[in-house]
Design a protein around this motif. Structure first.
Motif, PDB file in Angstrom:
ATOM      1  N   ILE A   1     -27.745 -23.184 -18.811  1.00  0.00           N
ATOM      2  CA  ILE A   1     -27.611 -22.687 -19.237  1.00  0.00           C
ATOM      3  C   ILE A   1     -28.595 -21.908 -19.860  1.00  0.00           C
ATOM      4  CG2 ILE A   1     -27.459 -22.723 -21.546  1.00  0.00           C
ATOM      5  CD1 ILE A   1     -25.824 -25.573 -21.381  1.00  0.00           C
ATOM      6  N   ILE A   2     -30.312 -22.732 -19.278  1.00  0.00           N
ATOM      7  CA  ILE A   2     -31.873 -21.903 -20.114  1.00  0.00           C
ATOM      8  C   ILE A   2     -32.354 -20.690 -18.491  1.00  0.00           C
ATOM      9  CG2 ILE A   2     -34.013 -22.338 -20.311  1.00  0.00           C
ATOM     10  CD1 ILE A   2     -33.846 -24.760 -20.943  1.00  0.00           C
ATOM     11  N   ILE A   3     -31.336 -20.954 -17.860  1.00  0.00           N
ATOM     12  CA  ILE A   3     -31.625 -20.271 -16.515  1.00  0.00           C
ATOM     13  C   ILE A   3     -30.902 -19.062 -17.072  1.00  0.00           C
ATOM     14  CG2 ILE A   3     -31.579 -19.759 -14.320  1.00  0.00           C
ATOM     15  CD1 ILE A   3     -34.445 -20.993 -14.969  1.00  0.00           C
ATOM     16  N   VAL A   4     -29.257 -19.296 -16.596  1.00  0.00           N
ATOM     17  CA  VAL A   4     -28.253 -18.124 -17.516  1.00  0.00           C
ATOM     18  C   VAL A   4     -28.682 -17.354 -18.624  1.00  0.00           C
ATOM     19  CG1 VAL A   4     -26.436 -18.042 -18.047  1.00  0.00           C
ATOM     20  CG2 VAL A   4     -26.608 -19.452 -15.787  1.00  0.00           C
ATOM     21  N   VAL A   5     -29.101 -17.714 -19.451  1.00  0.00           N
ATOM     22  CA  VAL A   5     -29.164 -16.946 -20.898  1.00  0.00           C
ATOM     23  C   VAL A   5     -30.466 -16.867 -20.775  1.00  0.00           C
ATOM     24  CG1 VAL A   5     -30.276 -17.781 -23.386  1.00  0.00           C
ATOM     25  CG2 VAL A   5     -28.164 -18.891 -22.606  1.00  0.00           C
ATOM     26  N   PHE A   6     -31.770 -16.881 -20.035  1.00  0.00           N
ATOM     27  CA  PHE A   6     -32.593 -16.319 -19.892  1.00  0.00           C
ATOM     28  C   PHE A   6     -32.582 -15.252 -19.329  1.00  0.00           C
ATOM     29  CE2 PHE A   6     -36.874 -15.908 -17.574  1.00  0.00           C
ATOM     30  CZ  PHE A   6     -37.907 -15.267 -18.374  1.00  0.00           C
ATOM     31  N   TRP A   7     -31.991 -15.310 -17.753  1.00  0.00           N
ATOM     32  CA  TRP A   7     -31.216 -14.640 -17.292  1.00  0.00           C
ATOM     33  C   TRP A   7     -30.857 -13.166 -16.925  1.00  0.00           C
ATOM     34  CZ3 TRP A   7     -35.482 -12.205 -13.421  1.00  0.00           C
ATOM     35  CH2 TRP A   7     -36.160 -13.408 -13.585  1.00  0.00           C
ATOM     36  N   GLY A   8     -29.929 -13.991 -17.876  1.00  0.00           N
ATOM     37  CA  GLY A   8     -28.633 -12.972 -18.626  1.00  0.00           C
ATOM     38  C   GLY A   8     -29.679 -11.558 -19.668  1.00  0.00           C
ATOM     39  N   GLU A   9     -30.908 -12.531 -20.523  1.00  0.00           N
ATOM     40  CA  GLU A   9     -31.181 -11.549 -21.558  1.00  0.00           C
ATOM     41  C   GLU A   9     -32.298  -9.999 -20.633  1.00  0.00           C
ATOM     42  OE1 GLU A   9     -32.230 -10.233 -24.745  1.00  0.00           O
ATOM     43  OE2 GLU A   9     -30.656 -11.893 -24.406  1.00  0.00           O
ATOM     44  N   ILE A  10     -32.600 -10.830 -20.093  1.00  0.00           N
ATOM     45  CA  ILE A  10     -33.817 -10.200 -18.928  1.00  0.00           C
ATOM     46  C   ILE A  10     -32.418  -8.647 -18.436  1.00  0.00           C
ATOM     47  CG2 ILE A  10     -34.934  -9.663 -17.141  1.00  0.00           C
ATOM     48  CD1 ILE A  10     -36.720 -11.816 -17.657  1.00  0.00           C
ATOM     49  N   LEU A  11     -31.861  -9.044 -17.826  1.00  0.00           N
ATOM     50  CA  LEU A  11     -30.859  -8.295 -16.427  1.00  0.00           C
ATOM     51  C   LEU A  11     -30.250  -7.706 -17.306  1.00  0.00           C
ATOM     52  CD1 LEU A  11     -29.965 -10.927 -13.495  1.00  0.00           C
ATOM     53  CD2 LEU A  11     -31.918  -9.231 -13.814  1.00  0.00           C
ATOM     54  N   GLY A  12     -29.626  -8.193 -19.067  1.00  0.00           N
ATOM     55  CA  GLY A  12     -29.140  -6.939 -19.657  1.00  0.00           C
ATOM     56  C   GLY A  12     -26.944  -7.649 -20.172  1.00  0.00           C
ATOM     57  N   TRP A  13     -26.679  -8.804 -19.077  1.00  0.00           N
ATOM     58  CA  TRP A  13     -25.638  -9.538 -19.325  1.00  0.00           C
ATOM     59  C   TRP A  13     -24.560  -9.258 -20.368  1.00  0.00           C
ATOM     60  CZ3 TRP A  13     -26.533 -13.636 -15.510  1.00  0.00           C
ATOM     61  CH2 TRP A  13     -27.288 -13.286 -13.810  1.00  0.00           C
ATOM     62  N   PHE A  14     -25.523  -9.423 -21.744  1.00  0.00           N
ATOM     63  CA  PHE A  14     -25.453  -9.899 -22.561  1.00  0.00           C
ATOM     64  C   PHE A  14     -24.667  -8.162 -23.427  1.00  0.00           C
ATOM     65  CE2 PHE A  14     -28.044 -13.509 -22.975  1.00  0.00           C
ATOM     66  CZ  PHE A  14     -27.422 -14.063 -21.880  1.00  0.00           C
ATOM     67  N   SER A  15     -24.558  -7.687 -22.268  1.00  0.00           N
ATOM     68  CA  SER A  15     -23.670  -6.170 -23.161  1.00  0.00           C
ATOM     69  C   SER A  15     -22.450  -5.966 -23.036  1.00  0.00           C
ATOM     70  CB  SER A  15     -24.985  -4.997 -22.562  1.00  0.00           C
ATOM     71  OG  SER A  15     -24.924  -4.779 -21.540  1.00  0.00           O
ATOM     72  N   SER A  16     -22.617  -6.914 -22.044  1.00  0.00           N
ATOM     73  CA  SER A  16     -21.040  -6.794 -21.263  1.00  0.00           C
ATOM     74  C   SER A  16     -20.598  -8.014 -21.465  1.00  0.00           C
ATOM     75  CB  SER A  16     -20.781  -5.863 -19.387  1.00  0.00           C
ATOM     76  OG  SER A  16     -21.569  -7.039 -19.285  1.00  0.00           O
ATOM     77  N   VAL A  17     -20.536  -9.314 -21.480  1.00  0.00           N
ATOM     78  CA  VAL A  17     -20.553 -10.540 -22.166  1.00  0.00           C
ATOM     79  C   VAL A  17     -20.740 -10.935 -22.916  1.00  0.00           C
ATOM     80  CG1 VAL A  17     -20.046 -12.297 -20.877  1.00  0.00           C
ATOM     81  CG2 VAL A  17     -19.907 -10.361 -19.681  1.00  0.00           C
ATOM     82  N   PRO A  18     -20.359 -11.720 -23.800  1.00  0.00           N
ATOM     83  CA  PRO A  18     -20.806 -13.164 -24.571  1.00  0.00           C
ATOM     84  C   PRO A  18     -21.353 -13.981 -24.475  1.00  0.00           C
ATOM     85  CG  PRO A  18     -18.315 -12.059 -25.125  1.00  0.00           C
ATOM     86  CD  PRO A  18     -18.906 -11.535 -23.743  1.00  0.00           C
ATOM     87  N   ILE A  19     -22.438 -14.467 -24.818  1.00  0.00           N
ATOM     88  CA  ILE A  19     -23.428 -15.748 -24.142  1.00  0.00           C
ATOM     89  C   ILE A  19     -22.832 -16.561 -24.344  1.00  0.00           C
ATOM     90  CG2 ILE A  19     -24.302 -16.141 -26.644  1.00  0.00           C
ATOM     91  CD1 ILE A  19     -27.173 -16.189 -25.362  1.00  0.00           C
ATOM     92  N   TRP A  20     -22.294 -16.887 -25.017  1.00  0.00           N
ATOM     93  CA  TRP A  20     -21.109 -17.954 -25.200  1.00  0.00           C
ATOM     94  C   TRP A  20     -19.787 -18.089 -23.621  1.00  0.00           C
ATOM     95  CZ3 TRP A  20     -16.202 -17.693 -25.497  1.00  0.00           C
ATOM     96  CH2 TRP A  20     -15.162 -17.342 -25.712  1.00  0.00           C
ATOM     97  N   ILE A  21     -19.632 -16.837 -23.455  1.00  0.00           N
ATOM     98  CA  ILE A  21     -18.947 -16.991 -21.975  1.00  0.00           C
ATOM     99  C   ILE A  21     -19.542 -17.523 -20.850  1.00  0.00           C
ATOM    100  CG2 ILE A  21     -17.460 -15.207 -20.733  1.00  0.00           C
ATOM    101  CD1 ILE A  21     -15.603 -15.978 -23.117  1.00  0.00           C
ATOM    102  N   LEU A  22     -21.020 -16.776 -21.228  1.00  0.00           N
ATOM    103  CA  LEU A  22     -21.986 -17.276 -19.789  1.00  0.00           C
ATOM    104  C   LEU A  22     -22.038 -18.617 -19.835  1.00  0.00           C
ATOM    105  CD1 LEU A  22     -24.195 -14.020 -19.787  1.00  0.00           C
ATOM    106  CD2 LEU A  22     -22.652 -14.386 -17.784  1.00  0.00           C
ATOM    107  N   ILE A  23     -22.406 -18.894 -21.319  1.00  0.00           N
ATOM    108  CA  ILE A  23     -22.458 -20.199 -20.884  1.00  0.00           C
ATOM    109  C   ILE A  23     -22.223 -21.599 -20.552  1.00  0.00           C
ATOM    110  CG2 ILE A  23     -23.101 -22.193 -22.726  1.00  0.00           C
ATOM    111  CD1 ILE A  23     -24.453 -20.399 -24.534  1.00  0.00           C
ATOM    112  N   ILE A  24     -20.540 -21.112 -20.998  1.00  0.00           N
ATOM    113  CA  ILE A  24     -19.505 -21.887 -20.939  1.00  0.00           C
ATOM    114  C   ILE A  24     -19.115 -21.071 -18.964  1.00  0.00           C
ATOM    115  CG2 ILE A  24     -16.585 -21.781 -20.655  1.00  0.00           C
ATOM    116  CD1 ILE A  24     -17.302 -21.395 -23.501  1.00  0.00           C
ATOM    117  N   MET A  25     -19.446 -20.276 -18.418  1.00  0.00           N
ATOM    118  CA  MET A  25     -19.419 -20.273 -17.150  1.00  0.00           C
ATOM    119  C   MET A  25     -20.236 -20.497 -16.552  1.00  0.00           C
ATOM    120  SD  MET A  25     -19.670 -16.480 -15.595  1.00  0.00           S
ATOM    121  CE  MET A  25     -20.750 -16.198 -14.362  1.00  0.00           C
ATOM    122  N   GLY A  26     -21.346 -21.221 -16.445  1.00  0.00           N
ATOM    123  CA  GLY A  26     -22.891 -21.382 -16.284  1.00  0.00           C
ATOM    124  C   GLY A  26     -22.080 -23.135 -15.812  1.00  0.00           C
ATOM    125  N   ILE A  27     -21.565 -23.345 -17.109  1.00  0.00           N
ATOM    126  CA  ILE A  27     -21.218 -24.658 -16.484  1.00  0.00           C
ATOM    127  C   ILE A  27     -19.867 -25.152 -16.173  1.00  0.00           C
ATOM    128  CG2 ILE A  27     -20.328 -27.128 -18.962  1.00  0.00           C
ATOM    129  CD1 ILE A  27     -22.037 -25.363 -20.847  1.00  0.00           C
TER     130      ILE A  27
END
Length: 139
Positions: free
Chosen positions: A73-99
């Motif tokens: 979760i930490i890696i996905v959120v950290f790199w998601g923020e750096i790479l701008g993933w949250f502009s197209s996908v909500p953070i909770w979706i990425l967390i669930i996806m990582g799990i």
């Protein structure tokens, strides 16, 4: 090393499939090429971190799984923020996806271990039969 590279590409492929399924749910029409390479880079970092985590011995397996999930979760959120993933996908979706990807990978590892144990047992049976035949020849 070969197994680690296979695992990295396997989880990258799994990540892209899950990401594509989520994109379809959000009515996405395309997946950017750079996203594929970003996912690959994040999966490399994840596998390196999980490799280090596996070097430690935990008393309880559930504790190791918890630490691994927190790390993912930490890696996905950290790199998601750096790479701008949250502009197209909500953070909770990425967390669930990582799990989900972690759990699917865990299941695949268990299936692989089961297959490896089966092959080892078959080899041991062949070895034992061969040794019993050799002992009978000497008698």
């Amino acid at each position: 090393m070969k197994k680690n590279i296979s695992n990295i590409f396997g989880t990258t492929g799994l990540s892209i499939i899950v990401l594509s399924a989520i994109a379809l749910l959000y009515r996405g029409k395309f997946l950017c090429i750079n996203t594929v390479f970003e996912v690959l880079a994040v999966n490399i970092l994840l596998h390196l971190g999980l490799f280090i985590i596996h070097k430690f011995e935990f008393k309880y397996r559930i504790m190791e799984i918890f630490i691994e999930n927190v790390f993912v979760i930490i890696i996905v959120v950290f790199w998601g923020e750096i790479l701008g993933w949250f502009s197209s996908v909500p953070i909770w979706i990425l967390i669930i996806m990582g799990i989900v990807i972690y759990l699917i990978s865990l299941l695949l590892n268990l299936l692989q271990l089961r297959q490896d144990a089966k092959e080892i047992n078959e080899l041991l049976q062949i070895h034992n039969r061969k040794n019993s035949v050799d002992k009978n020849k000497h008698i």
